[in-house]
Design a protein around this motif. Sequence first.
Motif, mmCIF file in Angstrom:
data_model
loop_
_atom_site.group_PDB
_atom_site.id
_atom_site.type_symbol
_atom_site.label_atom_id
_atom_site.label_comp_id
_atom_site.label_asym_id
_atom_site.label_seq_id
_atom_site.Cartn_x
_atom_site.Cartn_y
_atom_site.Cartn_z
ATOM 1 N N GLU A 82 49.892 25.293 -53.150
ATOM 2 C CA GLU A 82 50.600 25.454 -52.007
ATOM 3 C C GLU A 82 50.010 26.577 -50.949
ATOM 4 O O GLU A 82 49.400 26.506 -49.720
ATOM 5 N N ILE A 83 49.928 27.839 -51.818
ATOM 6 C CA ILE A 83 49.228 28.889 -50.980
ATOM 7 C C ILE A 83 47.620 28.976 -50.649
ATOM 8 O O ILE A 83 47.414 29.065 -49.547
ATOM 9 N N TYR A 84 47.276 28.080 -51.425
ATOM 10 C CA TYR A 84 45.797 27.907 -51.353
ATOM 11 C C TYR A 84 45.404 26.704 -50.135
ATOM 12 O O TYR A 84 44.422 27.084 -49.348
ATOM 13 N N LEU A 85 46.243 25.579 -50.058
ATOM 14 C CA LEU A 85 46.187 24.812 -49.094
ATOM 15 C C LEU A 85 46.431 25.564 -47.825
ATOM 16 O O LEU A 85 45.747 25.046 -46.506
ATOM 17 N N ASP A 86 47.555 26.426 -47.716
ATOM 18 C CA ASP A 86 47.595 27.220 -46.429
ATOM 19 C C ASP A 86 46.420 27.966 -46.031
ATOM 20 O O ASP A 86 45.982 28.015 -44.827
ATOM 21 N N PHE A 87 45.821 28.604 -46.904
ATOM 22 C CA PHE A 87 44.460 29.363 -46.782
ATOM 23 C C PHE A 87 43.538 28.311 -46.210
ATOM 24 O O PHE A 87 42.608 28.707 -45.197
ATOM 25 N N VAL A 88 43.175 27.353 -46.901
ATOM 26 C CA VAL A 88 42.437 26.336 -46.193
ATOM 27 C C VAL A 88 42.507 25.878 -44.956
ATOM 28 O O VAL A 88 41.751 25.859 -43.984
ATOM 29 N N ALA A 89 43.786 25.418 -44.683
ATOM 30 C CA ALA A 89 44.119 24.996 -42.995
ATOM 31 C C ALA A 89 43.938 26.155 -42.523
ATOM 32 O O ALA A 89 43.808 25.841 -41.009
ATOM 33 N N ALA A 90 44.337 27.179 -42.742
ATOM 34 C CA ALA A 90 43.974 28.323 -41.700
ATOM 35 C C ALA A 90 42.665 28.690 -41.414
ATOM 36 O O ALA A 90 42.340 29.172 -40.160
ATOM 37 N N GLY A 91 41.622 28.361 -42.221
ATOM 38 C CA GLY A 91 40.260 28.420 -41.686
ATOM 39 C C GLY A 91 39.355 27.541 -42.341
ATOM 40 O O GLY A 91 38.492 27.757 -43.054
ATOM 41 N N PRO A 92 39.790 26.444 -41.841
ATOM 42 C CA PRO A 92 38.898 25.255 -42.374
ATOM 43 C C PRO A 92 37.226 25.377 -42.345
ATOM 44 O O PRO A 92 36.633 24.604 -43.094
ATOM 45 N N PHE A 93 36.991 25.808 -41.175
ATOM 46 C CA PHE A 93 35.827 25.817 -40.704
ATOM 47 C C PHE A 93 34.763 26.700 -41.809
ATOM 48 O O PHE A 93 33.889 25.971 -42.286
ATOM 49 N N ASP A 109 37.939 17.511 -43.823
ATOM 50 C CA ASP A 109 37.346 16.653 -42.950
ATOM 51 C C ASP A 109 38.220 15.665 -42.251
ATOM 52 O O ASP A 109 37.821 15.210 -40.987
ATOM 53 N N ALA A 110 39.234 15.414 -42.635
ATOM 54 C CA ALA A 110 40.274 14.717 -42.207
ATOM 55 C C ALA A 110 41.150 15.424 -40.996
ATOM 56 O O ALA A 110 41.928 14.781 -40.316
ATOM 57 N N GLY A 111 41.029 16.721 -40.937
ATOM 58 C CA GLY A 111 41.543 17.575 -39.937
ATOM 59 C C GLY A 111 42.844 18.077 -40.495
ATOM 60 O O GLY A 111 43.486 18.780 -39.932
ATOM 61 N N CYS A 112 42.824 18.222 -41.877
ATOM 62 C CA CYS A 112 44.018 18.964 -42.573
ATOM 63 C C CYS A 112 45.378 18.424 -42.290
ATOM 64 O O CYS A 112 46.208 19.174 -41.928
ATOM 65 N N PRO A 113 45.562 17.160 -42.369
ATOM 66 C CA PRO A 113 46.730 16.456 -41.829
ATOM 67 C C PRO A 113 47.979 16.901 -42.765
ATOM 68 O O PRO A 113 48.059 16.753 -43.819
ATOM 69 N N GLU A 114 49.207 17.194 -42.221
ATOM 70 C CA GLU A 114 50.088 17.799 -42.695
ATOM 71 C C GLU A 114 50.664 16.745 -43.745
ATOM 72 O O GLU A 114 51.121 17.235 -45.059
#
Length: 195
Positions: A96-107, A167-172
């Motif tokens: 969950e923490i890792y996904l938060d990190f990815v979503a905060a800086g996907p680029f 690539d899908a835009g980090c859909p929640e």
Amino acid sequence: MSPHRRRLGVEERRAEILAAAHEVFSTTPYAEASTQHIAEVSGASQGLIFHYFGSKAGLYTAFLKESKRTLDDAERAALEAHPEATKGEVIRHWLEIYLDFVAAGPFVWAAGRRGEEPAEAVNYRVERRDFTVETLCDVLDLDSERGEIAVSGFVGFMDAVCLDWVDAGCPEEQRATILDITCGALEGALEIVES
């Protein structure tokens, strides 16, 4: 001295340059980002950037390290917070923490998986991946080669899944599915390791 530059201590100036690097590198591919632009955003000279960081690649790697520090602190807290938690619960919380990190800086996160970074940054990411595998093995109390292979495979699988998610835009709405599938993959691998 230019009118927009202020006299700052070394650490303050370095922090300002890193903040500017974060602003630029978070939205601009590494190859297109310029140290001159980062200098303008930070109010520092380009020469000072090279003095502190050695090169554009050195600045980029320092920016990655600074970004990872927050993730490291959150992951460490998650892994140590609930000593009574099951292995599955620990991994799910870590993810969950890792996904938060990815979503905060996907680029920036995706750039590292697509080989769009300088060699220094790639080497740093390899070190970080090895550290992640080692940390998870420690937390899961795995000390065999089979356990390390399972965790290494899990990290690779998780990154592949996250790349599709980015690539899908980090859909929640996909988070729960990602958590279920990636946790299930590791739990399945661990059952094989422990059998």
